[in-house]
Write a protein that holds these residues in place. Structure first.
Motif, PDB file in Angstrom:
ATOM      1  N   GLY A 173       0.813  -1.201   0.000  1.00  0.00           N
ATOM      2  CA  GLY A 173       0.000   0.000   0.000  1.00  0.00           C
ATOM      3  C   GLY A 173       0.847   1.252   0.000  1.00  0.00           C
ATOM      4  O   GLY A 173       0.561   2.213  -0.700  1.00  0.00           O
ATOM      5  N   GLN A 174       1.913   1.277   0.790  1.00  0.00           N
ATOM      6  CA  GLN A 174       2.806   2.428   0.815  1.00  0.00           C
ATOM      7  C   GLN A 174       3.695   2.454  -0.420  1.00  0.00           C
ATOM      8  O   GLN A 174       3.868   3.487  -1.047  1.00  0.00           O
ATOM      9  CB  GLN A 174       3.662   2.399   2.092  1.00  0.00           C
ATOM     10  N   ASN A 231      -2.027   5.267  -5.530  1.00  0.00           N
ATOM     11  CA  ASN A 231      -2.446   5.827  -4.251  1.00  0.00           C
ATOM     12  C   ASN A 231      -3.716   5.168  -3.720  1.00  0.00           C
ATOM     13  O   ASN A 231      -4.039   5.285  -2.540  1.00  0.00           O
ATOM     14  CB  ASN A 231      -2.645   7.336  -4.396  1.00  0.00           C
ATOM     15  N   ALA A 232      -4.442   4.471  -4.593  1.00  0.00           N
ATOM     16  CA  ALA A 232      -5.672   3.794  -4.172  1.00  0.00           C
ATOM     17  C   ALA A 232      -5.393   2.533  -3.366  1.00  0.00           C
ATOM     18  O   ALA A 232      -6.259   2.047  -2.640  1.00  0.00           O
ATOM     19  CB  ALA A 232      -6.524   3.449  -5.390  1.00  0.00           C
ATOM     20  N   ARG A 290       2.576   3.796  -3.970  1.00  0.00           N
ATOM     21  CA  ARG A 290       2.486   5.237  -4.181  1.00  0.00           C
ATOM     22  C   ARG A 290       3.752   5.792  -4.824  1.00  0.00           C
ATOM     23  O   ARG A 290       3.769   6.929  -5.282  1.00  0.00           O
ATOM     24  CB  ARG A 290       2.224   5.929  -2.851  1.00  0.00           C
ATOM     25  N   ARG A 336      -3.965   0.707  -0.318  1.00  0.00           N
ATOM     26  CA  ARG A 336      -3.601   1.117   1.039  1.00  0.00           C
ATOM     27  C   ARG A 336      -3.073   0.000   1.919  1.00  0.00           C
ATOM     28  O   ARG A 336      -2.656   0.235   3.036  1.00  0.00           O
ATOM     29  CB  ARG A 336      -4.804   1.776   1.727  1.00  0.00           C
ATOM     30  N   MET A 360      -8.132  -1.469  -0.712  1.00  0.00           N
ATOM     31  CA  MET A 360      -8.504  -0.317  -1.534  1.00  0.00           C
ATOM     32  C   MET A 360      -9.036   0.822  -0.672  1.00  0.00           C
ATOM     33  O   MET A 360      -9.768   0.598   0.273  1.00  0.00           O
ATOM     34  CB  MET A 360      -9.579  -0.717  -2.541  1.00  0.00           C
ATOM     35  N   VAL A 361      -8.705   2.039  -1.060  1.00  0.00           N
ATOM     36  CA  VAL A 361      -9.194   3.210  -0.346  1.00  0.00           C
ATOM     37  C   VAL A 361     -10.672   3.465  -0.674  1.00  0.00           C
ATOM     38  O   VAL A 361     -11.407   4.000   0.125  1.00  0.00           O
ATOM     39  CB  VAL A 361      -8.315   4.448  -0.639  1.00  0.00           C
ATOM     40  N   SER A 362     -11.101   3.101  -1.865  1.00  0.00           N
ATOM     41  CA  SER A 362     -12.495   3.277  -2.271  1.00  0.00           C
ATOM     42  C   SER A 362     -12.782   2.339  -3.435  1.00  0.00           C
ATOM     43  O   SER A 362     -11.902   1.633  -3.914  1.00  0.00           O
ATOM     44  CB  SER A 362     -12.756   4.728  -2.690  1.00  0.00           C
ATOM     45  N   ARG A 416     -10.182  -4.103   2.190  1.00  0.00           N
ATOM     46  CA  ARG A 416      -9.134  -3.638   3.096  1.00  0.00           C
ATOM     47  C   ARG A 416      -7.983  -2.984   2.328  1.00  0.00           C
ATOM     48  O   ARG A 416      -7.391  -2.013   2.773  1.00  0.00           O
ATOM     49  CB  ARG A 416      -8.610  -4.824   3.915  1.00  0.00           C
TER      50      ARG A 416
END
Length: 103
Positions: free
Chosen positions: A3-4, A42-43, A7, A45, A62-64, A60
């Motif tokens: 997730g980090q 960035n999506a 980005r 996470r 995905m941000v959205s 869990r």
């Protein structure tokens, strides 16, 4: 942590999501398989362990929700999008926008 990392750099998880999106478009629409996938890193996470992935795992990670868009682009527009993607590609800029790319 994918997730980090997603980005700022290409990740296996980003590639997997691009594969899934390209397969979805190829089989779930009349468009056919896209030539490439650009996915906002960035999506992502969180990462996951190797093995089966369930809907709760995706929620869990995905941000959205992901709403795929299929469009035609000229080569120069694609190059501009990729250049923009890496233009702030450092952990200190505060606004990463690295694209996960799959062809």
């Amino acid at each position: 942590d994918a997730g980090q990392n997603s980005r700022f750099t290409e990740t296996t998880l980003g590639n997997a999501f691009c594969d899934a999106l390209m397969d979805y478009v190829a089989t779930g629409t009349r468009i056919g398989r896209p030539d490439a996938c650009l996915f906002n890193g960035n999506a992502l996470r969180a990462s996951t362990l190797a093995g089966p992935v369930f809907p709760a795992d995706i929620n869990r990670m995905m941000v959205s929700n992901v709403n795929p868009v299929v469009l035609q682009m000229h080569g120069e527009d694609l190059i501009l999008a990729l250049a923009n993607s890496v233009s702030r590609n450092t952990p200190t800029t505060g606004a990463p926008r690295f694209l996960q790319v799959k062809q």
